[in-house]
Structure formats: structure tokens, C-alpha cells
Write a protein that holds these residues in place. Sequence first.
Motif, PDB file in Angstrom:
ATOM      1  N   MET A 387       9.138  43.364   5.054  1.00 52.72           N
ATOM      2  CA  MET A 387       9.038  42.188   3.834  1.00 52.72           C
ATOM      3  C   MET A 387       9.319  41.029   4.235  1.00 52.72           C
ATOM      4  SD  MET A 387      10.953  44.343   0.586  1.00 52.72           S
ATOM      5  CE  MET A 387      12.331  45.089   1.758  1.00 52.72           C
ATOM      6  N   ILE A 388       9.998  40.984   5.420  1.00 55.56           N
ATOM      7  CA  ILE A 388      10.094  39.281   5.878  1.00 55.56           C
ATOM      8  C   ILE A 388       9.101  38.811   6.693  1.00 55.56           C
ATOM      9  CG2 ILE A 388      11.626  37.890   7.300  1.00 55.56           C
ATOM     10  CD1 ILE A 388      13.994  39.170   5.985  1.00 55.56           C
ATOM     11  N   ASP A 389       8.457  39.900   7.593  1.00 52.81           N
ATOM     12  CA  ASP A 389       7.263  39.489   8.440  1.00 52.81           C
ATOM     13  C   ASP A 389       6.180  38.863   7.601  1.00 52.81           C
ATOM     14  OD1 ASP A 389       8.768  39.917  10.574  1.00 52.81           O
ATOM     15  OD2 ASP A 389       8.118  41.939  10.970  1.00 52.81           O
ATOM     16  N   ILE A 390       5.815  39.658   6.437  1.00 54.79           N
ATOM     17  CA  ILE A 390       4.703  39.125   5.958  1.00 54.79           C
ATOM     18  C   ILE A 390       4.813  37.839   5.207  1.00 54.79           C
ATOM     19  CG2 ILE A 390       5.383  40.179   3.297  1.00 54.79           C
ATOM     20  CD1 ILE A 390       2.364  41.107   3.127  1.00 54.79           C
ATOM     21  N   ARG A 391       5.941  37.606   4.827  1.00 58.38           N
ATOM     22  CA  ARG A 391       6.300  36.028   4.556  1.00 58.38           C
ATOM     23  C   ARG A 391       6.424  35.043   5.635  1.00 58.38           C
ATOM     24  NH1 ARG A 391       8.860  39.727   0.832  1.00 58.38           N
ATOM     25  NH2 ARG A 391       8.584  39.090  -1.364  1.00 58.38           N
TER      26      ARG A 391
END
Lengths: 738, 80, 159
Positions: A387-391
Motif C-alpha cells: 500500500m505504501i509502495d503504490i503511493r
Amino acid sequence: MSEAKDYKYVGTRRVRPDGYDKVTGRANYGADLTLPGMIWGRILRSPHAHAKIKGINTSKAEAHPGVSAVVTFQDFPEKSQGSPLAQNILANEKALYHGHAIAAVAAKTVQIAEEALGLIEVDYEVLTPVMDLDTAMADGATLINENLKTVGLPEPATEASNIAARQELKIGDIDAGFAEADVILEREYSTPTVHQGYIEPHACTVRYDENGQSMVWCCTQGHFDVRASTANLLGMELGKLKVVASEIGGGFGGKTTIYLEPVALMLSKKSGNPVKIVMDRDEVFKASGPGAATKSWIKIGAKKDGTFTAMQAKMAFEAGAFPGSPVGPGTMTVFAPYDVANAKVEGFDVLVNKPKVAAYRAPGAPQAEFASEMLINELAEKLGMDMIDIRLKNAAREGTQALYGPKFREIGFIECLEQCKASEHYQNAVAEGNGRGVGAGFWFNIGGVSSAVIHMNPDGTATLLEGSPDIGGSRASMQSMAAEELGIAPERIKPIVADTEMVAHNDTTGGSRTTFATGMAVIEAAQDVVRQFKERAASTWNVTPEQVEWADGVARNTAGDGEMTCQEICASAGRTGGQITGRGNINARGAGPSFSVHIADVAVDKDTGKVDVVRYTASQDAGRAIHPSYVEGQIQGGSVQGIGWALNEEYIYSDDGLLENPGFLDYRIPLASDLPMIDPIVVEVPNPFHPYGVRGVGEANIIPPLATVATAVGNAIGRPMPDLPCSPPRVLKAIQEG
Amino acid sequence: MALVIFSSELQKFTGEERVEVSASTYRQLVDGILKRYPDMPPEEITEKAVSIDGMIIQDPLLDPVDENSEVHFLDRISGG
Amino acid sequence: MAKVHVSTSVNGEPTEFLCEPHDTLLDVLRNELNMTGTKEGCGSGDCGACSVTVNDRLVCSCLVLGAEAEGKEIGTVEGIGNNDSLHVIQEKFLEHAALQCGICTPGLIVSTKALLEENPSPTEEEARYYLAGNLCRCTGYDKIIRAVMDAAESMRGAA
């Protein structure tokens, strides 16, 4: 200006200057002032959500012993009667929501005033209430305002509608963007009507003076705006109305408008007595605030590697009974954290028979970004991404063109994401059976007009007058910044929220502007003082001011020998040209956007649907934390307000449009026992346009919790939760349907 | 010449996304834009906030614009 | 209806007042005795801003009638400390920045004192449940709970 620097006072944690009065009960809030001869006002409110007012007979109330005055809408000067603000403060031809004010009485006691309210006869013709977006926007809907036509349509509207406005923002070519996508997701989301939930009800004490100076004492986020709005409605000159901002017991945007002040002044004018009006909690819920309910449809296209190719949104915001929902900032913020070449957002401002919405902490952004952040989490899952990587893959950074217009300067979104990713919380897997969510938030922050004055006292202490009501500890930050500039101990500076007679106009405390903008006014005032210190020392030494150096509260003669302390200069000021006053009257430019990223772990009781937040981490870019404790406090408080929005809070209306939960027992805000500690991460990427790098921290923190918590709940139960709140009945239903 | 970039809403009046305007202050810039697009109601830009090289100004008038400035108009934000 | 004459003690001071039979203790404190340190947030016992003690028992003063104060000992925030000599609970609230707007603070100070008199060594969970009747909308409770735990430790050390 913004490079890392060691400061003596900025960035330190000290006891706030207003703290002593607040822990001892001495601080005076909106309801705490009593004047000689004062009487009490109470307000009659509509028992219907939508009704024509065919007549109001106040004669029995006027004749009731102990009653001094009764007012209705007709008591507004004729030229104000077209104002929607006036029509919200007292209903004109129609009652537009349950609790809409109809008339007001002033009497010797609250009890007599309430008896008199019962004697006012109102002839209502009850109309069909319009209570949700779908009903309001449907063809042939009952009209709340028969004269309202939609603005912002491609072709001018010909028919009346409950849709007050349509807005659109566009960048690039979304069709081409979606064509490039490997994955496209779309989903609908909704958020309920919520209330800011400040613990202090609206209150004011006023004294009308026909020939001299009228006075309003009230709890507000902007007493200059109270003065402007009230004077405008009542046809008064600004200089003849003094507004004093009491201590304020929470606002969160809800105390940026007026409800009681003109009514109290009209009662005072009629009766000849000072008048106090204090809302009940029931009235606060029924007739102040709230935050807009929304429905959103979001569509995102992405490449396999997570790169967004197109983003689209359609959002409808409830305005309440009068136009003016925060759909504008909603459309501007919905995709603002991301660098996307193709995007289109359409927004609608829609009337319903609920109270006129008021600003609520980053108005419009929590609802809008809830929807987009939810879908981004779903997209991450679909693509098998973190979830953080996609952001991180799509994050806005310096130079990114924002959908709402400008290119970002230095911003701290990536830093917030990276520090969350590196946190001990995120590095540890979520406990078996629990769910984890992540969410981000963007808020503009604003500048605007601020004014400050510093009077130096003969003993070298300073009186700092500023005009921004202090809702979260801003006097502490003003004191720190003034101390840093003057080079004297913060304890020697007394910051005061001055009334409308003591400083020039200040814009309302809102938009996270106070520490940024009023801070800049205070810095300028302090620099004006230092300039005068140098002049006084120079004239004493017969050198030029440029030959005087000022540091640590001492003037030094660089052209020879000599030192003069702040105390010495102030003690002799009368003999060297008069007392010293510094001024800073500014229009603050260059507000710095703030980003916030949160992580939540939740446990869900599968038998009851009750959700417990078991761990919570919240990061935010403060630019520079002037007082780190109060920056953390903003982050923690905003997070918990957002958690309440995600889990419990909602207005519940009957089929007749009557508010069924106007109290803290049934409108359940988070309690101490509901929560874990909230771990703050204060990111500091300085705002290049502020002398210390301040951005403002009041608002961005309430945005991420909605999607963060709802995603965590969804992950815990294995079903998406697109509709807020994730209350036990709704979670249980989702579990059972799954 | 300062580069002005119009939003999709303003492009309805300007018919173009970008224009170069010679101005050394916000006021001169607005005068130049309004002269170029006489059909655009003035409040479409004068009631907006402006971003000059990323510096957002809520209520501009005399603010300086540089030779190479990039300018965007955006809705004013109030906040809570 | 005739007013009720009440003899009571407020923060150790013998006090007399007249009140209407329906007046709450909160109304009396604020409007008759001019002690505005006790705040009204809801008037229905849900928010705890009006917390006081009656014979050392923690109550919401909006749910107690003024007439019920007869012969009792009332304790309010004004009796806990003043600017020159703060109670350790008040000091810890300031030190930990456990307040923002401050409207809930008097009630929380009164409730925390009652908690620590009842239970000098509360766990974090016990503190959170004891103070669940005191709503705070600004802080998210984090710094309040830290202040309470620190005050407890400090008071145990002093005892």
C-alpha cells in the motif's frame, strides 16, 4: 531562509502561556461572561425538517411576565433580508431543517425564556423533506429553494433544481489514459453527515449601545469575521461594534460562521439589556456545523507496475439547506497527492433539508480523499503491491503539476510515506486475524491577512497582541517565534488574543493558517522592534543603526565599545524617543501544502461487528514544528477525529427528517477507552516561503484516517467497506453477507 | 514574458491553455489577460487566488511577477 | 415556587445559596456562585466537562440538583490548585501538553484526582476506562493519558 538552523526557542517544548488559566479553571470561555443587568436569550426551533411558515404570533410570549424582548426574521433590517446568512440565523418564509431557528426570546431567566418560547404560535404547512443526495438530485424532486438554478452547467440552467452548482477540473486526456491502463477499477463510496463535535456549545454575551459602542463576547475562530458579518446584517459601522474572542472550547471549522450574535444584539437592542445566549448540546447538533455527507464514484487506471494512467471522480456533496458545501476543495484535493497526467473530476453542490454545512477541518478533503484512497488500496491489492509502495510510485513531488492548478514547490509527501514505511509499526506484520490499512491526505493550507503588535514595556518585557483566536496552542508558537526574533526569554513575552479594537483585521483562524500567517505578522512586528532597538542604541552611542548588532537580547556597538540590553533600552525608551512598539500587518503569501500518511491496525469482533483500533501511526509534514508537542497534539487529535468519522459518527434522521441522535450519548465521538496511543511522526520539509519553514498542521491529519481505518476493517473481515461509518451494525452485516 | 497556464474551466473563456504576458506585477498581468480575452468575465480571475512560481497568494494585487514566472489561477480556499 | 435555601461547603468553604428547586448544581456553581471553572458541554451527563466531587464521589454536576448539595462537601477545579501552587496533576497536564482548547481540562483534572485517590496505581487501561466519561475532542487522549500516568507515578513517589 529555510535551511536547517539551530534555534534557541523555535522547536522547543515549553509550558504554554495560557496553560495555567486552563488547568485551574480561570480561563473564560464563551458562556463565562456575565454583565450587570444581563438577561437570557433562548431560541425557538423548527420541529419540522421542511415547512412553510404561514404566520408567527409572538404576542402571548411578549406579554409573559419577565420577558423583555422577542425577535423574528422580520427584525432584520430590510436590506439584509435577502441574505442567506440571515435566513439561516432566523428562518424567513420556510423552515428548512429540523432545528432551524424561528424566533428568539430574552427574559429574566432561562426558565422564563423557555416558557415564553412555548407561547409563540407558529402556523406551519409541513412539506416533504429532502433528506439525501439521490432524492435531491432526482428528476422531479421536491424543491428546497424554488428559485435556485444550477450554476456551472455547460449550458445555462432553465429549470429550478436542488443542485446549486456543478464544478469540473480536468487535465490531460482521460480516455487515452484509461486506454493505456492494464487494470481499471471503479467503485462508489459514501460518507455520512458528521459534526465537528467541539465540547463547548456556541455562546455569546452582548450589549447593544445605540449611541456608543456595542459589544459582543463570543467563542469564535474569527472575531473580525463575526464583527464584519454581524455589522453587515444589522447595518452597523465596524468601528461601533467591538467583538471580543473569549477562550474557545474547540471549533474545527464549526466556529467560523455566526448563529447567535445578531439575534442576541437584536434582543439587546429591543430590551435595553445585555443578553446572553448559550446553545444546548441538542441545538449544537441540530443547528450548527455539520460536515457534509457525500457520495463519490472513483475510477482509476494503472499499469501493471502500479503507475496511474488516469483518474476520474464524480462527487456529490450535501450543502444542507443553503448552497455552499465544500465540494470545491473536494474536487481540488481528491487526487492531489498524486502525479497523474490524465484526470477529470466533476463535483455537485446539493441542497438537502439538513443544517447548512459549516467548515470542518480540511473541508471537503476527508470525504473526497476517503474515496480515492480506498480505491488506491484496492488497486494495490489487485496488483499485489504494498500500500505504501503504490503511493511512492505515484507520489507528487516538487515540480508535479497539481490537478487544481499550480506546480508544487518543496513538499514532504514522499518523506511521510518513507518514514511510515520505515516505522516499527509498519515493519512488523499485522497480528493474525487483524486488519491493516494505509491512507494519505493532502491539504493546501492558506495564508491571508494577519496583524500583530508588540509593545515593549519599560522593564524589558513584551506584550504581544495578535488577532487570531487560539484553538490549539498558537499563543505558544507566537511566543516562541517572537522570542527567537527578539532574543529574549519566551516567558518575558505575553501573547494575547486581542479584541477587534486592539489590532487591525485578522482573517479567521482556519485553513491551518495561524502559526504560518499570524506567525509571519508576529515575526515582522518583532523585527520592527529590533530595528528600533538598534536605532535607540545607535543614537545613544552616536553611531549609525547599521553599526549596531542585535543578538541574544543585547545591542552591541560594532564601531566601538558598548552594550545595551533589551531592559536598558526599554527602561530609557521614554528619553530616547518614546516607548517602543513594533507592528506587523501583512497579507501572508506562500502557504505550504501539508501531506499526512497514516497506518492503522484494527481488531474486529466477528460476533458484534465492533472495531478496536489496536495500533495507530500518523505522519505529517509540518514544515517546521515551532512547538513540537502541539504539532504532535494536532496530529493525534486530527487522527482521532478521523477515526471517529470512520467508525462511529453519523447523523441519524427519521423518515420525517428529524434528527434522532442530537447528543453525545447517541452521536458517539471517540472516548479515552476506545483508543490506543497515537504514534506521531513529525516530518519537517521546510516551506520555502516562511522564515522558519512553517506549513501549518491543523487539518491534513484528519484526512487519512477515513480510508486507513475502513481499509483495515475491510482487510480484517475480507469484505470492502465503501460506506462510512464502519459501525457495528454495518460491519456485522458485511461479515454476514460475506 | 510570464507564462500563464489556464485551468480547464478558464480555457472555456480563453480557448487556449497557455499564453505569455508581459507584466511586472499581478495587476498588470490581469490587465493583460483581460485585454486579450474581452469575453472573459473579470471575476473569473480576479476572484481567484494565484500561484506565482509556486507561491500561492489568496488575495493578490501588487505582487511582483518576474520575467520568467509561471502563473496559475486557482479557487480561493478557506479551511476549517 | 419558593427558592430553596442550601447550606453546603464548596472547596472547604462554608457556603450558602438560594436556588430554584430545578436548578442543577452546575447552574448554581456557575450562575449563583460565579464559579465558572466548571464547564457545561452537554447538560446530560455525557461529556464530563462539569465533573465535580460531592462528598468525594465523582459526579457530573449537571445531573445533580443544587438542593442536593445541602450538608454535603462539594469539590471543584477551583479547589485543586492555583497559578502559584499547582497540584501535581495540573503540572503534569501542562508538562505533557495534555490540553489544546482546554474546555474539557477542568473536568479532567477533577476526574483524574478522583481516579488517583481511588486507585493510586492505575494501569493505562484502567485510566482510560475511568476517564471514559470525560470527552476531549482536541487531543486524541494520548497526551492526557501520559499526563495522568506520570502524575500517578509522581504522587506515589511523594506519598
